[in-house]
Design a protein around this motif. Structure first.
Motif, short mmCIF file in Angstrom:
data_model
loop_
_atom_site.label_atom_id
_atom_site.label_comp_id
_atom_site.label_asym_id
_atom_site.label_seq_id
_atom_site.Cartn_x
_atom_site.Cartn_y
_atom_site.Cartn_z
N SER A 39 59.45 5.67 31.93
CA SER A 39 58.20 6.24 32.47
C SER A 39 57.15 6.40 31.37
CB SER A 39 58.48 7.59 33.13
OG SER A 39 59.04 8.49 32.18
N GLN A 40 57.59 6.53 30.08
CA GLN A 40 56.66 6.62 28.95
C GLN A 40 56.38 5.25 28.34
OE1 GLN A 40 58.36 9.46 26.10
NE2 GLN A 40 59.52 10.34 27.82
N GLY A 41 56.92 4.19 28.95
CA GLY A 41 56.72 2.84 28.43
C GLY A 41 57.67 2.49 27.30
N ILE A 42 58.79 3.24 27.20
CA ILE A 42 59.75 3.02 26.11
C ILE A 42 61.07 2.51 26.69
CG2 ILE A 42 61.11 4.15 24.30
CD1 ILE A 42 58.80 6.19 24.04
N LEU A 43 61.54 1.41 26.12
CA LEU A 43 62.83 0.84 26.50
C LEU A 43 63.74 0.88 25.28
CD1 LEU A 43 64.54 -0.79 28.62
CD2 LEU A 43 63.61 -2.84 27.56
N VAL A 44 64.97 1.33 25.45
CA VAL A 44 65.92 1.37 24.33
C VAL A 44 66.58 0.00 24.24
CG1 VAL A 44 68.00 2.45 23.40
CG2 VAL A 44 66.31 3.84 24.59
N ILE A 45 66.44 -0.63 23.06
CA ILE A 45 67.02 -1.96 22.84
C ILE A 45 67.90 -1.95 21.60
CG2 ILE A 45 65.08 -3.20 23.89
CD1 ILE A 45 64.54 -3.91 20.74
N ARG A 46 68.63 -3.02 21.40
CA ARG A 46 69.43 -3.20 20.19
C ARG A 46 68.57 -4.00 19.22
NH1 ARG A 46 73.23 -0.38 17.99
NH2 ARG A 46 75.00 -1.51 17.19
N PHE A 47 68.18 -3.37 18.11
CA PHE A 47 67.26 -3.98 17.14
C PHE A 47 68.03 -4.34 15.87
CE2 PHE A 47 64.23 -3.67 13.59
CZ PHE A 47 63.22 -4.50 14.03
N GLU A 48 67.82 -5.55 15.38
CA GLU A 48 68.48 -5.99 14.15
C GLU A 48 67.46 -6.02 13.02
OE1 GLU A 48 70.77 -9.99 12.68
OE2 GLU A 48 71.21 -9.25 14.69
N MET A 49 67.80 -5.37 11.90
CA MET A 49 66.88 -5.27 10.77
C MET A 49 66.50 -6.68 10.28
SD MET A 49 65.30 -2.87 9.31
CE MET A 49 66.18 -1.43 9.83
N PRO A 50 65.20 -7.01 10.27
CA PRO A 50 64.79 -8.39 9.93
C PRO A 50 64.85 -8.71 8.44
CG PRO A 50 62.88 -7.06 10.46
CD PRO A 50 64.07 -6.19 10.69
N TYR A 51 64.85 -7.69 7.58
CA TYR A 51 64.94 -7.91 6.13
C TYR A 51 65.49 -6.66 5.46
CZ TYR A 51 60.21 -6.08 6.99
OH TYR A 51 59.13 -5.36 7.46
N ASN A 52 65.78 -6.75 4.16
CA ASN A 52 66.33 -5.62 3.42
C ASN A 52 65.26 -4.55 3.20
OD1 ASN A 52 68.95 -6.74 2.98
ND2 ASN A 52 68.05 -8.09 1.45
N ILE A 53 65.62 -3.28 3.39
CA ILE A 53 64.66 -2.18 3.20
C ILE A 53 65.32 -1.03 2.44
CG2 ILE A 53 63.37 -2.72 5.31
CD1 ILE A 53 64.73 -0.22 6.58
N TRP A 54 64.47 -0.12 1.96
CA TRP A 54 64.91 1.14 1.35
C TRP A 54 64.46 2.26 2.26
CZ3 TRP A 54 68.10 0.44 -2.56
CH2 TRP A 54 67.97 -0.68 -3.36
N CYS A 55 65.39 3.12 2.69
CA CYS A 55 65.05 4.25 3.55
C CYS A 55 64.31 5.30 2.74
CB CYS A 55 66.32 4.84 4.15
SG CYS A 55 66.04 6.33 5.12
N ASP A 56 63.19 5.83 3.27
CA ASP A 56 62.42 6.88 2.56
C ASP A 56 63.12 8.23 2.58
OD1 ASP A 56 60.43 5.19 1.79
OD2 ASP A 56 59.00 5.77 3.35
N GLY A 57 64.00 8.46 3.56
CA GLY A 57 64.67 9.75 3.69
C GLY A 57 65.79 9.92 2.68
N CYS A 58 66.72 8.97 2.65
CA CYS A 58 67.90 9.11 1.78
C CYS A 58 67.85 8.16 0.58
CB CYS A 58 69.18 8.87 2.58
SG CYS A 58 69.22 7.27 3.43
N LYS A 59 66.83 7.31 0.50
CA LYS A 59 66.64 6.35 -0.60
C LYS A 59 67.78 5.33 -0.68
CE LYS A 59 62.96 8.58 -1.91
NZ LYS A 59 61.79 8.23 -1.16
N ASN A 60 68.51 5.14 0.43
CA ASN A 60 69.59 4.17 0.46
C ASN A 60 69.08 2.81 0.90
OD1 ASN A 60 72.09 5.40 -0.36
ND2 ASN A 60 71.96 6.66 1.49
N HIS A 61 69.82 1.79 0.49
CA HIS A 61 69.49 0.42 0.88
C HIS A 61 70.06 0.14 2.27
CE1 HIS A 61 70.53 -3.92 1.07
NE2 HIS A 61 69.31 -4.04 0.61
N ILE A 62 69.24 -0.46 3.13
CA ILE A 62 69.70 -0.89 4.45
C ILE A 62 69.54 -2.41 4.49
CG2 ILE A 62 69.32 -0.76 6.94
CD1 ILE A 62 68.16 2.08 6.42
#
Length: 198
Positions: A39-62
């Protein structure tokens, strides 16, 4: 057998004219939990990370390819192509990562919650073949003098590359007849094998 059973239980009070489908009878969506924010225009999907990133919260590599349950929402258009935003929670901390599609560059852009691990390189420094830009392509098609100058530059770069190309071709031709190479190796190793067995 099949992964899912195709037989569905129809309750005695189910009326196809009144209810239409079993989903409507049960007051549920065919996508179940994935459609809880539809109803808010949001659909829950399975998303695959497109490239390597660093999380700003825990500073870990994803790493690239890690999958998340992400909330997908349309946020705009690039000409007629929709731009989607994906919001997902980091699996290592409580931080939320937001990414969106970038149709202009055929890429994904991090909106918030993470930083991209820079692994891009300059094609010119890497001596890769550069694709011709659109403006340059149009100029080549319309401007005869520019085409002539461009052709001369191409010929000079070819002259520089000829020794390297001929060296590569010689190396490839040496390995071309794999049957002869295989039989030569067999002839070389047969005496060794017979001397070991005796």
């Amino acid at each position: 057998g099949e992964r899912k059973g195709v037989n569905k239980y129809y309750p005695p009070d189910f009326n196809p004219a009144k209810h239409g489908s079993l989903n409507r009878y049960h007051n549920s969506h065919p996508l179940r939990e994935r459609a809880r924010k539809l109803s808010q225009g949001i659909l829950v999907i399975r998303f695959e990370m497109p490239y390597n990133i660093w999380c700003d919260g825990c500073k870990n590599h994803i790493g690239m390819g890690v999958r998340y349950n992400a909330e997908k929402k349309k946020v705009g258009n690039y000409y007629t192509t929709p731009i989607y935003r994906f919001r997902m929670k980091c699996h290592l901390c409580v931080n939320y990562i937001e990414m969106q599609t970038d149709p202009a560059n055929c890429d994904y852009v991090i909106v918030s919650g993470a930083q991209r691990k820079e692994e891009r390189w300059d094609m010119e420094d890497n001596e890769q073949v550069l694709p011709t830009e659109h403006e340059k392509k149009q100029k080549l098609e319309t401007d005869a003098m520019f085409r002539l100058e461009h052709g001369e530059a191409d010929r000079s770069s070819l002259r520089k590359a000829i020794p390297t190309l001929s060296h590569i071709q010689e190396a490839q031709s040496a390995w071309k007849d794999d049957f002869a190479l295989n039989s030569m190796l067999r002839r070389h190793f047969r005496p060794m094998r017979t001397s070991r067995s005796s």
